[in-house]
Design an enzyme around this catalytic site. Structure first.
Site, PDB file in Angstrom:
ATOM      1  N   SER A  69      34.032 -33.439  14.688  1.00 59.91           N
ATOM      2  CA  SER A  69      34.958 -32.374  14.320  1.00 59.91           C
ATOM      3  C   SER A  69      36.091 -32.273  15.350  1.00 59.91           C
ATOM      4  O   SER A  69      36.801 -33.256  15.588  1.00 59.91           O
ATOM      5  CB  SER A  69      34.190 -31.056  14.182  1.00 59.91           C
ATOM      6  OG  SER A  69      34.995 -30.052  13.620  1.00 59.91           O
ATOM      7  N   ASP A  78      33.693 -32.393   2.464  1.00 56.46           N
ATOM      8  CA  ASP A  78      34.040 -31.651   3.673  1.00 56.46           C
ATOM      9  C   ASP A  78      35.292 -30.830   3.391  1.00 56.46           C
ATOM     10  O   ASP A  78      36.372 -31.378   3.171  1.00 56.46           O
ATOM     11  CB  ASP A  78      34.288 -32.627   4.830  1.00 56.46           C
ATOM     12  CG  ASP A  78      34.449 -31.926   6.168  1.00 56.46           C
ATOM     13  OD1 ASP A  78      34.838 -30.744   6.176  1.00 56.46           O
ATOM     14  OD2 ASP A  78      34.210 -32.560   7.206  1.00 56.46           O
ATOM     15  N   HIS A  95      30.865 -30.610   5.881  1.00 56.95           N
ATOM     16  CA  HIS A  95      31.215 -30.740   7.299  1.00 56.95           C
ATOM     17  C   HIS A  95      29.985 -30.692   8.196  1.00 56.95           C
ATOM     18  O   HIS A  95      29.954 -31.343   9.248  1.00 56.95           O
ATOM     19  CB  HIS A  95      32.181 -29.603   7.682  1.00 56.95           C
ATOM     20  CG  HIS A  95      32.873 -29.799   8.985  1.00 56.95           C
ATOM     21  ND1 HIS A  95      33.834 -30.774   9.188  1.00 56.95           N
ATOM     22  CD2 HIS A  95      32.754 -29.143  10.176  1.00 56.95           C
ATOM     23  CE1 HIS A  95      34.282 -30.714  10.425  1.00 56.95           C
ATOM     24  NE2 HIS A  95      33.632 -29.735  11.055  1.00 56.95           N
TER      25      HIS A  95
END
Length: 480
Positions: free
Chosen positions: A290, A390, A422
C-alpha cells in the site's frame, strides 16, 4: 483509501511524539519532534499502543538527538501531559534508550532482587502504557473536534471498530507471537531519527545464511507501523526467509521526503548489517504494501538516480535482487481525487506529499519515464501485485506502472489477484490459513532467482486463525 477518524491529520500540523522510559526499563525508547508553520493540531502515531513491552531483542542502546525546534502544544492540559512525559529525557534533549541489562547497583547480601526488579519493571510498564494511552485518547478527541463528528466519520469509525473486533482472534494470536516469540527481534535501531527502528523475523533454522526480505508497511502515510508486518514476517520466516519490517516517520511527524529517507536508511542498514543476523547479503529483496509500496518504490528510484549520476550512496540498487510492490500507488497525480473521495482529504494528502509541486517527484511512474537508460538499467526485476477488487488503490495503478517500466527497458511483471480487495491478499488470506497466494508467489519468484533455496518451501501448512464467517463478514464491512 479509508482513513481512521482518529488518525487523519490536518495540514501543517505539528507532532511531538514521546516514547520514553525510566532507566530501569529494558525496552527501546525514543523521542520524536517535528515542527511546521501555522500548526493547529497534535496527533501521535499509533505505535504508542504497541510499545509498552519491557523486554526487546534489540541491538546495543544508543542515544540520538532530536530536532532543536520543538513546537509547544496549543492546549494547556496537553502541554502539561507531554511535559510530564518529556521529563524522562535528559537535560540535553536527547532521546534516551535504556539498556536491556538490569541495573548493577550494589545490593545487600542475600537480597532477592530479581523478583523485585521484575515487579518494579512491570509497574513502570503499566504506568507508562496508561499515561501514553491517556494522552493518545485526549488528543484523539481533540482531533475529532477539528474534524467534526459528521455522519461520514462516525460511519467509518463504526465500520473500522467492527472490522477489528471480527478479526481480533487472529490479531491476538499474531500479537502474542510478536511479543513473545524468540524468533522476533524487535526495535533494532537503524538511524537517529524518531521511529528509526526495524523488527527482524528470524527462521528457526539459521544454520546457513538465509534470503532476506526488507519490508515497508502501509498505513496511508499516517498510521504505518512496523508491527503491521508481523503476519507476513511470520509466514515468510516459517519458510526460511529473514524479514526486516522497517518503521518510518508518519505524517505529521514527517512528510513524504522524511518517509522515503527513513525507508532508504532502513534498507541501507539491512544491506550492510544483515549478515550479522544470519542473512545472506547477496539475497536481499525489497517489498512494500500500500503506502509502503509507494515509499519503497520512491526509495528505489531515488537510489537508482543517485547511483547512475555518481552521487554518494550508502547502499546500491544492485544489492536488491527484486522488488515486490503490493497494492501500491505509483502516480500521485492520478490518485489525489480518488483518495479525496475515499476519505483522505485533498489538503491533507498534499501536505503529506510536500505540496502539489512535489507530486511528480514522488511519483515513481513519472520518475521512471523521465529517467535515463543508465538509471533504468540499474533497477532490479520489479513485480507488482494487486487485487482486481481493490477500491482503496485501483489495480490500474500497478498496471500502468508496469507498462511504463517495460517501455523504459526495465524487467517488470504484473500479478493480478482476481476478486481480491486491498486487505484480502495481505490480511484476510493469511488469517484464513492454508494456501496463501501472496506468500507462494513470492517464494516461487525467490526460488526461480536462486536454485539453492529449494528447501525453503518445506513447512507445515499454516493453521486457520479466524473462522471463515468472521473473515467474510469483515471483508463485507471493511472500510478499506
Amino acid at each position: 483509501m479509508r482513513i481512521w477518524p482518529c488518525c487523519a491529520r490536518l495540514p501543517h500540523a505539528s507532532l511531538l511524539a514521546t516514547h520514553s522510559r525510566s532507566p530501569a526499563s529494558s525496552s527501546s525508547t525514543y523521542l520524536g519532534t517535528a515542527s511546521r508553520p501555522n500548526s493547529s493540531s497534535l496527533l501521535p502515531a499509533p505505535f504508542f499502543f504497541f510499545s509498552h513491552r519491557a523486554r526487546t531483542n534489540s541491538n546495543p542502546p544508543v542515544s540520538t538527538r532530536t530536532s532543536p525546534a520543538m513546537q509547544p502544544l496549543h492546549s494547556g492540559n496537553d502541554a502539561r501531559e507531554a511535559a510530564a512525559l518529556l521529563e524522562r529525557s535528559d537535560s540535553a534533549g536527547r532521546r534516551c534508550r535504556s539498556s536491556p541489562v538490569l541495573s548493577a547497583s550494589p545490593r545487600p547480601p542475600g537480597w532477592g532482587g530479581g523478583l523485585r526488579r521484575q515487579s518494579s519493571s512491570f509497574r513502570q510498564d503499566v504506568g507508562h502504557a496508561a499515561s501514553e494511552t491517556y494522552l493518545v485518547t485526549r488528543l484523539t478527541f481533540s482531533l475529532l473536534q477539528y474534524l467534526g463528528l459528521g455522519y461520514r466519520w462516525m460511519r467509518q469509525l463504526l465500520a473500522l471498530t467492527v472490522y477489528a473486533i471480527l478479526l481480533m482472534p487472529g490479531f491476538l494470536q499474531v500479537g502474542y507471537y510478536y511479543f513473545y516469540s524468540s524468533q522476533v527481534r524487535r526495535s533494532i535501531v537503524y538511524g537517529e531519527q524518531p521511529r528509526n527502528r526495524l523488527d527482524l523475523y528470524i527462521p528457526k533454522d539459521s544454520s546457513r545464511p538465509c534470503p532476506v526480505m526488507a519490508f515497508v508497511t502501509g498505513g496511508a502515510w499516517i498510521i504505518g507501523y512496523k508491527a503491521w508486518g508481523a503476519l507476513l514476517g511470520r509466514r515468510l520466516a516459517e519458510r526460511g526467509i529473514i524479514v526486516a519490517c522497517i518503521d518510518y516517520r508518519n505524517f505529521p511527524q514527517g512528510t513524504i521526503s522524511d518517509m522515503v529517507s527513513d525507508a532508504s536508511q532502513g534498507i541501507s542498514f539491512v544491506c550492510n548489517n544483515i549478515a550479522s543476523y544470519g542473512g545472506d547479503p547477496n539475497q536481499i529483496y525489497l517489498m512494500g504494501q500500500s503506502a509502503g509500496a509507494h515509499i519503497a518504490a520512491c526509495a528505489l528510484m531515488e537510489q537508482a538516480v543517485k547511483e547512475s549520476s555518481g552521487q554518494p550512496i550508502s547502499w546500491s540498487v544492485t544489492q536488491i535482487k527484486a522488488y515486490f510492490g503490493l497494492s501500491g500507488g505509483y502516480n500521485l497525480h492520478n490518485l489525489v481525487d480518488h483518495f479525496h473521495q475515499r476519505g483522505l482529504n485533498r489538503s491533507i494528502f498534499l501536505s503529506i506529499m510536500n505540496g502539489e509541486e512535489s507530486l511528480s517527484s514522488y511519483s515513481p511512474e513519472i520518475v521512471a519515464k523521465e529517467s535515463s537508460a543508465q538509471t533504468i538499467a540499474l533497477l532490479p526485476p520489479i513485480f507488482l501485485m494487486h487485487g482486481t477488487d481493490d477500491y482503496s488503490i485501483p489495480s490500474s495503478s500497478s498496471q500502468t506502472f508496469v507498462e511504463v517500466l517495460q517501455q523504459a527497458g526495465a524487467h517488470a511483471k504484473l500479478l493480478l489477484y482476481e476478486g481480491k480487495t486491498h486487505t484480502d491478499i495481505f490480511l484476510q488470506d493469511p488469517l484464513r490459513g492454508g494456501r496463501d497466494p501472496l506468500v507462494e508467489d513470492v517464494l516461487t519468484l525467490i526460488h526461480a532467482d536462486n536454485a539453492t533455496c529449494g528447501n525453503i518451501a518445506s513447512t507445515p501448512t499454516p493453521r486457520r486463525l479466524v473462522f471463515e464467517w468472521q473473515l467474510r463478514l469483515a471483508r463485507w464491512i471493511s472500510p478499506f
